[in-house]
Motif scaffolding. Structure first.
Motif, PDB file in Angstrom:
ATOM      1  N   GLY A   1      -9.800 -13.759 -70.300  1.00  0.00           N
ATOM      2  CA  GLY A   1      -8.421 -13.399 -70.609  1.00  0.00           C
ATOM      3  C   GLY A   1      -8.291 -12.137 -71.431  1.00  0.00           C
ATOM      4  N   PHE A   2      -9.312 -11.774 -72.160  1.00  0.00           N
ATOM      5  CA  PHE A   2      -9.276 -10.591 -73.014  1.00  0.00           C
ATOM      6  C   PHE A   2      -9.680  -9.313 -72.279  1.00  0.00           C
ATOM      7  N   LEU A   3     -10.210  -9.449 -71.071  1.00  0.00           N
ATOM      8  CA  LEU A   3     -10.638  -8.276 -70.312  1.00  0.00           C
ATOM      9  C   LEU A   3      -9.422  -7.623 -69.641  1.00  0.00           C
ATOM     10  N   PRO A   4      -9.324  -6.293 -69.680  1.00  0.00           N
ATOM     11  CA  PRO A   4      -8.180  -5.616 -69.067  1.00  0.00           C
ATOM     12  C   PRO A   4      -8.029  -5.952 -67.580  1.00  0.00           C
ATOM     13  N   LYS A   5      -6.818  -6.231 -67.173  1.00  0.00           N
ATOM     14  CA  LYS A   5      -6.524  -6.640 -65.796  1.00  0.00           C
ATOM     15  C   LYS A   5      -6.917  -5.584 -64.776  1.00  0.00           C
ATOM     16  N   GLY A   6      -6.720  -4.336 -65.087  1.00  0.00           N
ATOM     17  CA  GLY A   6      -6.991  -3.268 -64.133  1.00  0.00           C
ATOM     18  C   GLY A   6      -8.454  -2.997 -63.852  1.00  0.00           C
ATOM     19  N   TRP A   7      -9.346  -3.655 -64.547  1.00  0.00           N
ATOM     20  CA  TRP A   7     -10.769  -3.401 -64.352  1.00  0.00           C
ATOM     21  C   TRP A   7     -11.307  -3.911 -63.019  1.00  0.00           C
ATOM     22  N   PHE A   8     -10.747  -4.976 -62.485  1.00  0.00           N
ATOM     23  CA  PHE A   8     -11.380  -5.661 -61.358  1.00  0.00           C
ATOM     24  C   PHE A   8     -10.604  -5.500 -60.059  1.00  0.00           C
TER      25      PHE A   8
ATOM     26  N   GLU B   1      -6.374 -19.698 -64.943  1.00  0.00           N
ATOM     27  CA  GLU B   1      -6.362 -18.496 -65.777  1.00  0.00           C
ATOM     28  C   GLU B   1      -6.499 -17.242 -64.911  1.00  0.00           C
ATOM     29  N   ALA B   2      -7.371 -17.316 -63.915  1.00  0.00           N
ATOM     30  CA  ALA B   2      -7.587 -16.156 -63.049  1.00  0.00           C
ATOM     31  C   ALA B   2      -6.323 -15.784 -62.284  1.00  0.00           C
ATOM     32  N   THR B   3      -5.622 -16.784 -61.761  1.00  0.00           N
ATOM     33  CA  THR B   3      -4.419 -16.486 -60.977  1.00  0.00           C
ATOM     34  C   THR B   3      -3.251 -16.046 -61.845  1.00  0.00           C
ATOM     35  N   THR B   4      -3.265 -16.387 -63.124  1.00  0.00           N
ATOM     36  CA  THR B   4      -2.204 -15.898 -64.005  1.00  0.00           C
ATOM     37  C   THR B   4      -2.572 -14.568 -64.662  1.00  0.00           C
ATOM     38  N   SER B   5      -3.870 -14.264 -64.753  1.00  0.00           N
ATOM     39  CA  SER B   5      -4.323 -13.022 -65.377  1.00  0.00           C
ATOM     40  C   SER B   5      -4.434 -11.864 -64.388  1.00  0.00           C
ATOM     41  N   HIS B   6      -4.577 -12.176 -63.113  1.00  0.00           N
ATOM     42  CA  HIS B   6      -4.781 -11.148 -62.085  1.00  0.00           C
ATOM     43  C   HIS B   6      -3.841 -11.402 -60.922  1.00  0.00           C
ATOM     44  N   LYS B   7      -3.679 -10.392 -60.093  1.00  0.00           N
ATOM     45  CA  LYS B   7      -2.879 -10.585 -58.890  1.00  0.00           C
ATOM     46  C   LYS B   7      -3.506 -11.705 -58.082  1.00  0.00           C
ATOM     47  N   GLU B   8      -2.697 -12.641 -57.671  1.00  0.00           N
ATOM     48  CA  GLU B   8      -3.201 -13.822 -56.974  1.00  0.00           C
ATOM     49  C   GLU B   8      -4.009 -13.469 -55.723  1.00  0.00           C
ATOM     50  N   GLU B   9      -3.645 -12.385 -55.043  1.00  0.00           N
ATOM     51  CA  GLU B   9      -4.344 -12.026 -53.804  1.00  0.00           C
ATOM     52  C   GLU B   9      -5.771 -11.525 -54.024  1.00  0.00           C
ATOM     53  N   ILE B  10      -6.140 -11.194 -55.266  1.00  0.00           N
ATOM     54  CA  ILE B  10      -7.522 -10.768 -55.490  1.00  0.00           C
ATOM     55  C   ILE B  10      -8.401 -11.894 -56.034  1.00  0.00           C
ATOM     56  N   VAL B  11      -7.833 -13.073 -56.250  1.00  0.00           N
ATOM     57  CA  VAL B  11      -8.573 -14.209 -56.812  1.00  0.00           C
ATOM     58  C   VAL B  11      -8.978 -15.156 -55.682  1.00  0.00           C
ATOM     59  N   HIS B  12     -10.271 -15.455 -55.623  1.00  0.00           N
ATOM     60  CA  HIS B  12     -10.805 -16.322 -54.571  1.00  0.00           C
ATOM     61  C   HIS B  12     -11.725 -17.371 -55.171  1.00  0.00           C
ATOM     62  N   GLN B  13     -11.618 -18.610 -54.684  1.00  0.00           N
ATOM     63  CA  GLN B  13     -12.515 -19.683 -55.108  1.00  0.00           C
ATOM     64  C   GLN B  13     -13.691 -19.763 -54.126  1.00  0.00           C
ATOM     65  N   LEU B  14     -14.875 -20.009 -54.677  1.00  0.00           N
ATOM     66  CA  LEU B  14     -16.061 -20.180 -53.853  1.00  0.00           C
ATOM     67  C   LEU B  14     -16.789 -21.454 -54.275  1.00  0.00           C
ATOM     68  N   PRO B  15     -17.217 -22.268 -53.310  1.00  0.00           N
ATOM     69  CA  PRO B  15     -17.991 -23.463 -53.667  1.00  0.00           C
ATOM     70  C   PRO B  15     -19.413 -23.077 -54.056  1.00  0.00           C
ATOM     71  N   ARG B  16     -19.990 -23.836 -54.991  1.00  0.00           N
ATOM     72  CA  ARG B  16     -21.370 -23.544 -55.416  1.00  0.00           C
ATOM     73  C   ARG B  16     -22.051 -24.830 -55.889  1.00  0.00           C
TER      74      ARG B  16
END
Length: 167
Positions: free
Chosen positions: A76-83, A125-140
């Motif tokens: 959450g502390f990392l700038p949004k525009g970085w990724f 947190e990822a979907t609220t911190s970043h544009k939803e279209e750049i957030v993807h879940q992966l199984p592991r």
């Protein structure tokens, strides 16, 4: 233009393994924030503590240059525009529990991390911190999923991103 990727997920989901594998096949620089930039130790949770301002300062130039895979379970502390893209690794809670027990996590840390995975804290947190279209879940959860994720991210996504942004 070089891509910047954030790998996140509850401790024990396989971020480090995936991040190192992706770096080795893509030539991107892998940074494990917790391992490389910690600033102390929390005895209660049995984990490193970060100076978030220091982390941002230390990573800023590298992120501007691009070509970085950042691995951390809190962001959450990392700038949004970085990724350019965020991958949230998810694991079956039974598998996660076994992994964390094998690592010797104390009961409080183990319980908190399992609950975090169950209620999808990091994905939310990822979907609220970043544009939803750049957030993807992966199984592991199983070994084959590592290969699938490396193929999906390393050989397909990164390759397409590079072609699109460097043409």
């Amino acid at each position: 233009m070089l891509v910047n990727i954030l790998l996140t997920g509850t401790p024990g989901v396989g971020r480090i393994t995936l991040g190192k594998e992706l770096a080795s096949i893509s030539g991107l620089k892998y940074i494990d924030v917790e391992e490389q930039l910690f600033d102390g130790y929390d005895e209660e949770y049995d984990c490193p503590v970060l100076d978030e301002d220091r982390v941002v300062h230390e990573l800023d130039n590298q992120m501007r240059e691009g070509g970085v895979i950042v691995d951390y379970h809190g962001f959450g502390f990392l700038p949004k525009g970085w990724f350019h893209i965020v991958f949230v690794l998810r694991t079956d809670t039974n598998v996660l529990c076994e992994r964390l027990e094998t690592r010797g996590y104390n009961e409080k840390t183990l319980t908190d991390n399992i609950q975090c995975e169950i209620i999808q804290v990091l994905y939310e947190e990822a979907t609220t911190s970043h544009k939803e279209e750049i957030v993807h879940q992966l199984p592991r959860s199983i070994p084959e999923e590592l290969e699938n994720n490396v193929d999906h991210i390393g050989w397909k996504w990164i390759e397409q991103w590079i072609k699109y942004h460097n043409s």
